[in-house]
Design an enzyme around this catalytic site. Structure first.
Site, PDB file in Angstrom:
ATOM      1  N   ASP A 219      18.414  -9.751 -27.829  1.00  0.00           N
ATOM      2  CA  ASP A 219      18.302  -8.822 -26.711  1.00  0.00           C
ATOM      3  C   ASP A 219      19.540  -7.950 -26.563  1.00  0.00           C
ATOM      4  OD1 ASP A 219      15.852  -8.760 -25.663  1.00  0.00           O
ATOM      5  OD2 ASP A 219      16.265  -9.937 -23.877  1.00  0.00           O
ATOM      6  N   ASP A 523       9.832 -19.583 -16.827  1.00  0.00           N
ATOM      7  CA  ASP A 523       9.233 -20.706 -17.541  1.00  0.00           C
ATOM      8  C   ASP A 523       8.446 -21.615 -16.604  1.00  0.00           C
ATOM      9  OD1 ASP A 523      11.607 -21.349 -16.313  1.00  0.00           O
ATOM     10  OD2 ASP A 523      12.682 -21.682 -18.180  1.00  0.00           O
TER      11      ASP A 523
HETATM   12  O1  LIG Z   1      17.541 -10.891 -20.698  1.00  0.00           O
HETATM   13  C1  LIG Z   1      17.620 -11.982 -21.259  1.00  0.00           C
HETATM   14  C2  LIG Z   1      18.162 -13.121 -20.619  1.00  0.00           C
HETATM   15  C3  LIG Z   1      18.227 -14.312 -21.339  1.00  0.00           C
HETATM   16  N1  LIG Z   1      17.787 -14.365 -22.614  1.00  0.00           N
HETATM   17  C4  LIG Z   1      17.878 -15.644 -23.367  1.00  0.00           C
HETATM   18  O2  LIG Z   1      17.336 -16.680 -22.593  1.00  0.00           O
HETATM   19  C5  LIG Z   1      17.947 -17.899 -22.949  1.00  0.00           C
HETATM   20  C6  LIG Z   1      18.370 -18.659 -21.692  1.00  0.00           C
HETATM   21  O3  LIG Z   1      19.406 -17.978 -21.045  1.00  0.00           O
HETATM   22  P1  LIG Z   1      20.743 -18.719 -20.514  1.00  0.00           P
HETATM   23  O4  LIG Z   1      21.667 -17.678 -20.014  1.00  0.00           O
HETATM   24  O5  LIG Z   1      21.235 -19.665 -21.545  1.00  0.00           O
HETATM   25  O6  LIG Z   1      20.203 -19.453 -19.249  1.00  0.00           O
HETATM   26  P2  LIG Z   1      20.292 -20.987 -18.821  1.00  0.00           P
HETATM   27  O7  LIG Z   1      20.633 -21.010 -17.388  1.00  0.00           O
HETATM   28  O8  LIG Z   1      21.117 -21.813 -19.692  1.00  0.00           O
HETATM   29  O9  LIG Z   1      18.754 -21.308 -19.072  1.00  0.00           O
HETATM   30  C7  LIG Z   1      18.028 -22.284 -18.432  1.00  0.00           C
HETATM   31  O10 LIG Z   1      17.219 -21.697 -17.420  1.00  0.00           O
HETATM   32  C8  LIG Z   1      16.295 -20.706 -17.870  1.00  0.00           C
HETATM   33  C9  LIG Z   1      15.467 -20.279 -16.682  1.00  0.00           C
HETATM   34  O11 LIG Z   1      16.259 -19.852 -15.682  1.00  0.00           O
HETATM   35  C10 LIG Z   1      15.404 -21.255 -18.958  1.00  0.00           C
HETATM   36  O12 LIG Z   1      14.602 -20.230 -19.445  1.00  0.00           O
HETATM   37  C11 LIG Z   1      16.258 -21.827 -20.071  1.00  0.00           C
HETATM   38  O13 LIG Z   1      15.462 -22.360 -21.082  1.00  0.00           O
HETATM   39  C12 LIG Z   1      17.154 -22.900 -19.492  1.00  0.00           C
HETATM   40  O14 LIG Z   1      17.976 -23.448 -20.499  1.00  0.00           O
HETATM   41  C13 LIG Z   1      19.137 -17.568 -23.858  1.00  0.00           C
HETATM   42  O15 LIG Z   1      18.794 -17.865 -25.188  1.00  0.00           O
HETATM   43  C14 LIG Z   1      19.298 -16.086 -23.656  1.00  0.00           C
HETATM   44  O16 LIG Z   1      19.780 -15.480 -24.823  1.00  0.00           O
HETATM   45  C15 LIG Z   1      17.245 -13.255 -23.243  1.00  0.00           C
HETATM   46  O17 LIG Z   1      16.837 -13.303 -24.402  1.00  0.00           O
HETATM   47  N2  LIG Z   1      17.170 -12.080 -22.538  1.00  0.00           N
END
Ligand SMILES: O=c1ccn([C@@H]2O[C@H](COP(=O)(O)OP(=O)(O)O[C@H]3O[C@H](CO)[C@@H](O)[C@H](O)[C@H]3O)[C@@H](O)[C@H]2O)c(=O)[nH]1
Ligand SMILES: [Mn+2]
Length: 817
Positions: A219, A523
């Site tokens: 992204d 999700d």
């Molecule tokens: O605009 C975006 C925002 C995030 N991501 C991806 O989404 C994933 C999760 O993002 P992250 O910043 O790591 O969020 P977390 O808070 O760690 O994520 C938790 O919370 C999310 C929901 O809020 C779930 O989708 C994730 O699976 C869960 O691990 C990563 O691979 C990001 O690269 C994108 O591809 N595009």
């Protein structure tokens, strides 16, 4: 007035077009500021519609875009998907081309050699922006616009160092405006070397490689990540056979080489280990050098035609769809060092335009679903976040056992594994892996299945694409035939047309198809909708963790992440998807209640706030709230306190937790309820009133060295100013002041009799003070970078004093009868 009229008027008045436009904008800004802002997107849209050349002028109007990556894997197995039935490409011709796709013009245009004054230009620009950023009286709008300008500048390592802009930008990381926070999120937040380790870990699954396709969604649309993936596609040729030959675990090279594993003693394996380790280190260094430099060199650029997609105008928020099949599993030449087929590997960066909302992770996931349906069309898809990796190469087969079970397999939409972390310290200071978390999921499993929580989840493609469950699903799991005729470049072109900004217009994507848009926990809401369409899900927790990830390493990151989650969950509760309404008759009552535990996190902050404010306040003023210790009514209260504490201690003991870990968990339980959830509650209400919109604040995956060191030493990190810390510090101070006041009363005034009538208040207040020890330390005794910012210490002491002594106590006294 039409164009002809306007031209006539201008001619007769002798005004030129640009003066007219500029004056009109000035008048509009002065007299109709609000409306002008509302029309902003429309104005910019026209600017872009005028053709690619026009786009250069203004890239400043992004609706808070993000720069992130997500990794996902598509697995081809036998499938039951009716041909084309729920195929996402169906219903919209694969030939749909975005009018904005710029690959025609730009692809042929070689990136020019870097000319000397190019970095100087950027540097001047950065310095100018920095000067403006220093102005303390900045309005939010101008801050946003400055930061958007900054995001469009191409950074080099040298520029960063010389201008020191990073430090200035960092000051805004905890800014109250989500848009500002989003814009200052570190562009290197998800390092390419980490992302490719995730990719390699799933490419090396114990599964027939011809049935395995791995897709990386970038992204950030970064050529650095593309380069890293190109390197990974080469390294995979040695890595996969090495893993399979020696049954290596985990199969993320980063985790394998940097973890606890030692060089094996056995002769052959030791030799190969040495070889592969040096291959990996060399690759990692090449990637990290490119990252440090901020771009890939001309030499590397010549290695793949894919680099032509990036030119000077490309930014993370403004680029055409980019898609390259780096390994085509159908190609007989795509073999590893041992001569076995390699899994398909695809790089994807969906089209991004500043004026088009991209729907964060959900948007990226939906693009992945469509692209993978065009290229490999697997019946089962696995989604893995870029900050996690597979740590168990058998997980695919295990998950397929559930999905292909002859009796029950056809009912199952997804198999969710727990999200576990590999960077948790001994006593889990931020409570990232609380023992209760995954325990609940076993319970939910019994009522029809756990929530979909994002990463580490295997989906049946058709259930994710909106299909309702019915008994006809009871056919063997079989994938659509993989297209063997079309060439890789034909597939690339077709797939690209599925990830343009306009592709989803007037379709069900983001609503009934794919992941749902508009909710910070896309999700959870998607999983809920799938269940309400009749499907079941499975919670699977193998003894060797399926996936491991990176947990946040600072208090602020943890609190922000929980704010996003609790906000999203509460939004679900208030929306038409409320588990009790939407799930009525579709989900078992137990599952409706199970979902609501999470959905009601945000409002749960209020009872907690009550208990840390009112009992200490009344203690200070000698007002008794609970029954006397000698009376019979004292029993229920003391029972509840003792029973819950004993129960949670017993659980901790069962899970083999240290006492300190249990204590840390209690602290985080309190902090989340005092800081994350109230903000989530207020933001959700504002959102309902239409006063703000949802954003996704990416969880940082890297921290600076000092911060990591303190994390390892289990010192709480308060270093950066945040309104959440002000609340925590104020409440900690309030309890301290009140406890001292109460003790003074006890010793100097009313004597031991006071203890009898106020025992519970003393106990509550003293426990809050004890649990807040790290806060007092950070406020008054620490000197390191993680101490509480002085401004917060001063504000919170003043606020606590005001609360304790200025609020009229009579409000809390019962009227005398
Ligand atoms: O605009 C975006 C925002 C995030 N991501 C991806 O989404 C994933 C999760 O993002 P992250 O910043 O790591 O969020 P977390 O808070 O760690 O994520 C938790 O919370 C999310 C929901 O809020 C779930 O989708 C994730 O699976 C869960 O691990 C990563 O691979 C990001 O690269 C994108 O591809 N595009
Ligand atoms: Mn994450």
């Amino acid at each position: 007035m039409d164009a002809g009229d306007l031209r006539r008027v201008m001619r007769s008045m002798g005004v030129d077009l640009w003066t007219l436009i500029e004056t009109a904008l000035d008048v509009a800004a002065a007299d109709y500021g609000k409306e002008l802002r509302a029309r902003r997107d429309g104005i910019v849209e026209r600017l872009y519609a005028a053709g690619p050349g026009a786009a250069d002028g203004c890239r400043n109007c992004a609706p808070g875009a993000a720069a992130e990556r997500a990794a996902a894997v598509g697995l081809s197995t036998g499938g039951m998907e009716g041909k084309g039935s729920s195929s996402p490409a169906a219903g919209k011709g694969a030939a749909t081309a975005s009018p904005l796709s710029m690959n025609g013009d730009e692809k042929g245009e070689e990136r020019e050699e870097e000319d000397d004054d190019y970095p100087i230009d950027d540097k001047t620009k950065i310095l100018a922006i920095k000067e403006f950023l220093e102005d303390p009286d900045q309005t939010e709008d101008s801050l946003v616009s400055l930061l958007q300008n900054l995001a469009d500048v191409e950074f080099t390592f040298k520029n960063l160092k010389e201008t020191d802009i990073g430090r200035h930008v960092n000051c805004f990381r905890k800014h109250p405006s989500p848009e500002v926070r989003q814009l200052v999120s570190d562009p290197m937040i998800e390092p390419p070397a980490m992302v490719i380790s995730t990719v390699l870990s799933v490419m090396a699954y114990e599964y027939p490689p011809e049935k395995l396709s791995v897709y990386l969604s970038d992204d950030a649309g970064s050529e650095l990540t593309f380069y890293a993936l190109l390197e990974a596609s080469r390294f995979a040729k040695s890595w996969i056979p090495f893993c399979k030959k020696f049954k290596v675990e985990p199969r993320s090279p980063d985790a394998y080489f940097n973890g606890e594993c030692m060089c094996p003693k056995d002769g052959l394996q030791a030799v190969e280990w040495g070889k592969i380790k040096s291959l990996y280190t060399e690759m990692e260094n090449r990637i990290n050098d490119a990252v440090k430099f901020g771009k890939v060199s001309e030499n590397i650029r010549k290695q793949h035609r894919g680099f032509l997609e990036w030119n000077r105008a490309t930014t993370s928020r403004d680029h055409q769809a980019i898609l390259h099949i780096l390994i085509d599993g159908r190609d007989t030449n795509a073999i590893d060092d041992e001569g076995f087929t390699l899994p398909t590997l695809v790089y994807m960066a969906r089209e991004k335009r500043p004026y088009r909302h991209h729907n964060f992770k959900a948007g990226a996931m939906n693009s992945l679903v469509r692209v993978s349906s065009e290229i490999s069309s697997g019946a089962v898809m696995l989604n893995v976040d870029c900050d996690m990796y597979s740590s168990n190469s058998e997980t695919v087969k295990d998950a397929l056992c559930f999905l292909m079970d002859e009796e029950k397999g056809h009912e199952i939409a997804y198999v969710q594994l727990p999200q576990l972390f590999n960077n948790i310290t001994k006593n889990d200071i931020y409570g990232s892996s609380p023992m209760w978390a995954w325990k609940d999921f076993h319970g939910l499993d019994g009522y029809g299945g756990p929530l979909y929580v994002g990463s580490g989840c295997f989906h049946r493609r058709e259930s994710l694409c909106g299909k309702h469950f019915n008994e006809t699903c009871k056919a063997a799991l079989r994938a659509n035939e993989r297209n063997m005729e079309a060439s890789a470049s034909t597939l690339e072109e077709r797939a690209k047309s599925l990830i343009t900004c306009t592709y989803e217009d007037n379709t069900e994507w983001g609503k009934e198809m794919g992941l749902k848009y508009g909710c910070p926990v896309e999700d959870v809401i998607t999983g809920l909708a799938i269940k309400c369409r009749g499907w079941k899900s499975i919670y699977f927790n193998p003894s060797r963790a399926g996936f491991l990830g990176v947990a946040p390493v600072t208090l602020a990151q943890t609190l922000v992440q929980h704010k996003r989650w609790s906000e999203g969950d509460f939004q679900i509760f208030l929306s038409k998807y409320c588990p009790f309404l939407y799930g009525k008759g579709k989900l078992k009552l137990g599952l409706q209640m199970g979902y609501s535990i999470y959905c009601l996190w945000a409002p749960c902050s209020f009872p907690t706030l009550y208990y840390v404010i009112i009992p200490p306040f009344t203690l200070l003023h000698g007002i008794s709230l609970f029954p006397k210790a000698s009376g019979i009514w004292f029993m229920p209260f003391s029972y509840v306190i003792a029973a819950t504490t004993m129960f949670s201690l017993w659980e901790a003991f069962l899970f083999g937790c240290t006492m300190k870990r249990w204590w840390n968990e209690q602290r985080m339980y309190l902090f989340k309820r005092l800081a994350s959830y109230p903000f989530a509650f207020v933001d959700t209400i504002f959102r309902h009133l239409g006063l703000n919109k949802s954003t996704f604040i990416i969880t940082a995956k890297v921290a600076d060295e000092e911060v990591s060191k303190r994390y390892k030493q289990e010192m709480m990190e308060f270093g950066s100013p945040s309104p959440m810390f002000t609340i925590l510090a104020t409440l900690a101070m309030l309890n301290l002041v009140c406890l001292i006041g109460g003790a003074k009363r006890l010793v100097l005034g009313e004597g031991i009799g006071l203890l009898g009538s106020m025992l519970l208040q003393f106990v509550l207040c003293a426990s809050v003070v004890l649990i807040n020890m790290p806060v007092y330390q950070a406020m008054f005794f620490r000197n390191d970078g993680g101490r509480m910012p002085t401004s917060i210490t001063l504000t919170s002491v003043a606020l606590a004093m005001l609360l304790a002594y200025m609020v009229p106590e009579q409000y809390f006294r019962l009227p005398r009868v």
